[in-house]
Scaffold this active site. Structure first.
Site, PDB file in Angstrom:
ATOM      1  CB  CYS A  54      -4.749 -14.022   0.906  1.00 39.13           C
ATOM      2  SG  CYS A  54      -5.165 -13.778  -0.803  1.00 39.13           S
ATOM      3  CE  LYS A  58      -0.445  -1.454   7.618  1.00 40.06           C
ATOM      4  NZ  LYS A  58      -0.476   0.020   7.514  1.00 40.06           N
TER       5      LYS A  58
HETATM    6  C1  AGP Z   1       0.508   3.474   2.160  1.00 35.84           C
HETATM    7  O1  AGP Z   1      -0.493   4.162   2.921  1.00 35.84           O
HETATM    8  C2  AGP Z   1       0.073   2.111   1.720  1.00 35.84           C
HETATM    9  N1  AGP Z   1      -0.431   1.344   2.785  1.00 35.84           N
HETATM   10  C3  AGP Z   1       1.123   1.416   0.865  1.00 35.84           C
HETATM   11  O2  AGP Z   1       1.576   2.319  -0.121  1.00 35.84           O
HETATM   12  C4  AGP Z   1       2.365   0.894   1.635  1.00 35.84           C
HETATM   13  O3  AGP Z   1       3.139   1.975   2.094  1.00 35.84           O
HETATM   14  C5  AGP Z   1       3.192   0.037   0.673  1.00 35.84           C
HETATM   15  O4  AGP Z   1       2.377  -1.046   0.234  1.00 35.84           O
HETATM   16  C6  AGP Z   1       4.471  -0.500   1.313  1.00 35.84           C
HETATM   17  O5  AGP Z   1       4.146  -1.324   2.393  1.00 35.84           O
HETATM   18  P1  AGP Z   1       5.332  -1.732   3.407  1.00 35.84           P
HETATM   19  O6  AGP Z   1       5.784  -0.483   4.090  1.00 35.84           O
HETATM   20  O7  AGP Z   1       4.696  -2.722   4.349  1.00 35.84           O
HETATM   21  O8  AGP Z   1       6.422  -2.341   2.589  1.00 35.84           O
END
Ligand code: AGP
Length: 641
Positions: free
Chosen positions: A2, A636
């Site tokens: 969100c 994200k």
């Molecule tokens: C990877 O392409 C994803 N977006 C996801 O696995 C991401 O790497 C994971 O949620 C960790 O996010 P962060 O690096 O912001 O901690």
């Protein structure tokens, strides 16, 4: 996850919050909504995408709160989208996070004849505030405070109340940042929502609540009820920060990073570095032009952030290693002295930790333990005040990483972080931060942030093995090869994607440090094209996965000098069962049905393998009609457990 944005000031709040929400779209969501204040509270909310609306069907106002919802409690329905209101419609709220005890509170309210329109946990907050105001005859702010003490769980909330020209807020476990403007103030879960308007921010900490007005803000501590003075931080853009680091480093004469005296960067080396960067940028621009002419970019590739951010890696790797030498020296001295080192991350950031653990062993013969952050509690008994935790996170807000770090701090462990988002929660709870300097990564997939994280680990490891200057040189050799990979393979990767786009299963094999690359390649392909891609260690083939190989099953073989023989024998076993072999190496082989050429650089070309895998996953997404920037169900930053 969100997104929240609130505005109070002399401008048109509807326009500003609409623009702010569009900046938050990259975080992933499925519905959105706005509430503003005139003589009453006005609500506009719907399921779908914010980008589809030109303006909000609400009366003009100077106070507005807005929200993008990624469904957790309650399905994707208009009534579940935020803002949520009290029964008397005098209170409107947006909420990020999860209220763990919402059912018991909801039952208490229904018993007192209150009603609910949604299935969400969030809706109990405005209704409970209304209940307290009536039952205890207290003012709104008092009722808000009591409600915050009643609820359990994580929250970042903004609230507007009919009788006060303020935006109220509260923060616990979910990010919330105030933006300080001139005759206007902002509040958001992600500073990108208002950075265009102000670069003065206040990062709220857990158990803080209060309100913002047009020309002021008040922040209180929920535990002490005392008003707090908080520091206003100035956000510098990455270019400015990079220039400052380069200037700072020039002041350091002999760069000692591992008891070897480094020969100082002489002028022509410095000029080479500068030329390299310019060359890369120029080369990338030329390649994009060439590719655009060959591929109908207009029709299919309407400037997706994913492709842009993949191309940016020729430069973002260089930005990542542009670090303050004093800080790097301090960090690597700590690494050198520590035996129990834990590398923590989720998703791509975990794949980076796993890859880094191979590098620590292969280059420094040093044991480190890579841990998936959500599995951290199994390792907690091993954490002591002698432990070094290196947390890796692009957003710096991944809840599993934050939870692991908070538990490690209770054990007095040292916390270093590799983060891209400045002033994120992780940067504020770590002892030292190495910023990735990648710039905002808009695509939900981590691409440039992954190679920047790896580049930082290589900087630390090579600085320990050789020295700082040689580390920089070795890593620039990698970034300089990226334009070549793109130029030589872009069209072939599109052809391969055309060939395998109908497949529902795809396998990637790697050995040694290519095994974590196989995992990361599989994650890219599955999360953006929805093909079930699986990466695994080559030696595991005959322990089960080979049962899944059928005629024309596509298998990507990651191969390099160190493991070529064994990897090729895997390929022969797969081929003899009808598999379709796509070889990634710097020399071709007749066993390969298709071949992607990776430039050969010294002992380590494995990280370069990820670039063509990212491009292949992009083309597979396009071929299969998927949105490469906002894949279904993904966010994200995963800020709720
Ligand atoms: C990877 O392409 C994803 N977006 C996801 O696995 C991401 O790497 C994971 O949620 C960790 O996010 P962060 O690096 O912001 O901690």
């Amino acid at each position: 996850m969100c997104g929240i944005i609130g505005y109070i000031g002399e401008k048109n709040a509807n326009e500003i919050t609409l623009k702010g929400l569009k900046k938050l779209e990259y975080r992933g969501y499925d519905s959105f909504g706005f509430a503003n204040l005139t003589s009453k509270i006005n609500i506009y909310k719907d399921i779908g995408k914010v980008s589809q609306i030109k303006n909000i069907d609400l009366p003009k106002s100077n106070i507005s709160i807005a929200h993008t919802r990624w469904a957790t409690h309650g399905g994707v329905k208009k009534e579940n989208s935020h803002p949520h209101q009290s029964n008397n419609k005098e209170i409107a709220l947006t909420h990020n996070g999860i209220i763990e005890n919402y059912q018991e509170i909801k039952k208490e309210l229904i018993k007192n004849d209150y009603f609910f329109k949604s299935e969400t946990d969030s809706e109990i907050i405005p209704v409970y505030i209304e209940y307290l105001i009536k039952k205890e005859k207290i003012v709104f702010f008092e009722a808000l405070k009591k409600t915050l003490k009643k609820i359990k769980g994580n929250y970042a909330i903004t609230i507007i109340y009919k009788n006060e020209k303020k935006i109220f807020f509260a923060k616990k476990g979910s990010p919330l940042i105030i933006g300080i403007g001139k005759n206007e103030n902002f509040i958001s879960s992600d500073m990108n929502a208002f950075l265009e308007c102000t670069n003065k921010i206040i990062c709220l900490d857990d158990n803080e609540y209060g309100f913002i007005e047009e020309n002021s803000f008040s922040i209180y501590d929920l535990n002490t009820n005392k008003k707090k003075n908080k520091k206003i931080n100035l956000i510098k853009n990455d270019t400015l920060k990079n220039k400052e680091i380069i200037k700072e480093n020039k002041k350091i004469k002999n760069i000692k990073t591992n008891n070897n005296n480094n020969n100082n960067n002489n002028n022509n080396e410095k000029n080479n570095e500068k030329n390299n960067e310019k060359n890369n940028e120029k080369k990338i621009k030329e390649i994009i032009e060439k590719i655009k002419n060959k591929i109908d970019f207009k029709q299919n590739y309407n400037n997706h952030y994913m492709l842009k951010e993949i191309f940016e890696q020729a430069n973002t790797i260089d930005y990542a290693i542009n670090q303050n030498i004093k800080k790097i020296t301090k960090i690597i001295n700590k690494i050198k002295k520590t035996n129990d080192i834990f590398l923590i991350g989720c998703g791509t950031s975990y794949n980076c930790c796993l890859y880094a653990s191979y590098l620590f062993r292969e280059i420094l013969n040093k044991q480190t333990t890579p841990i998936i952050a959500s599995e951290f509690e199994n390792y907690l008994p091993l954490i002591t005040n002698k432990s070094l935790i290196i947390a890796v996170s692009q957003s710096g807000e991944t809840i599993d990483v934050l939870e692991a770090i908070k538990k490690s701090k209770e054990k007095k462990a040292t916390i270093f972080s590799i983060v891209n988002t400045n002033f994120s929660t992780l940067t504020r709870i770590s002892d030292e931060n190495i910023m990735m300097n990648s710039g905002v990564e808009i695509c939900v997939l981590s691409t440039k942030s992954y190679t920047s994280q790896i580049a930082i680990f290589l900087l630390l490891i090579y600085s320990l093995k050789y020295n700082y200057n040689n580390a920089i040189k070795k890593i620039k050799k990698i970034s300089n090869k990226i334009p070549l990979i793109l130029e030589n393979n872009f069209e072939k990767l599109k052809e391969i994607a055309d060939l395998i786009k109908e497949k529902n299963d795809l396998f990637l094999i790697g050995r040694n440090s290519l095994y974590p690359i196989a995992l990361e390649g599989a994650l890219k392909i599955k999360e953006v094209s929805y093909i079930h891609a699986e990466g695994f260690a080559g030696g595991e083939l005959k322990h089960g996965t080979i049962a899944l190989i059928e005629n024309k099953t596509p298998v990507i073989i990651l191969s390099s000098k160190k493991n070529r023989e064994l990897t090729l024998s895997n390929a022969i076993e797969i081929k003899s069962r009808g598999g379709y072999i796509i070889g990634f190496d710097y020399i071709n082989n007749e066993i390969f049905d298709n071949f992607i050429e990776i430039p050969n650089i010294d002992e380590d070309n494995s990280i370069l393998m990820i670039i063509p895998l990212q491009i292949l996953s992009y083309f597979l997404a396009i071929n299969r009609g998927c949105d490469p920037d906002k894949p279904r169900n993904l966010a994200k930053s995963v800020t709720v457990i």
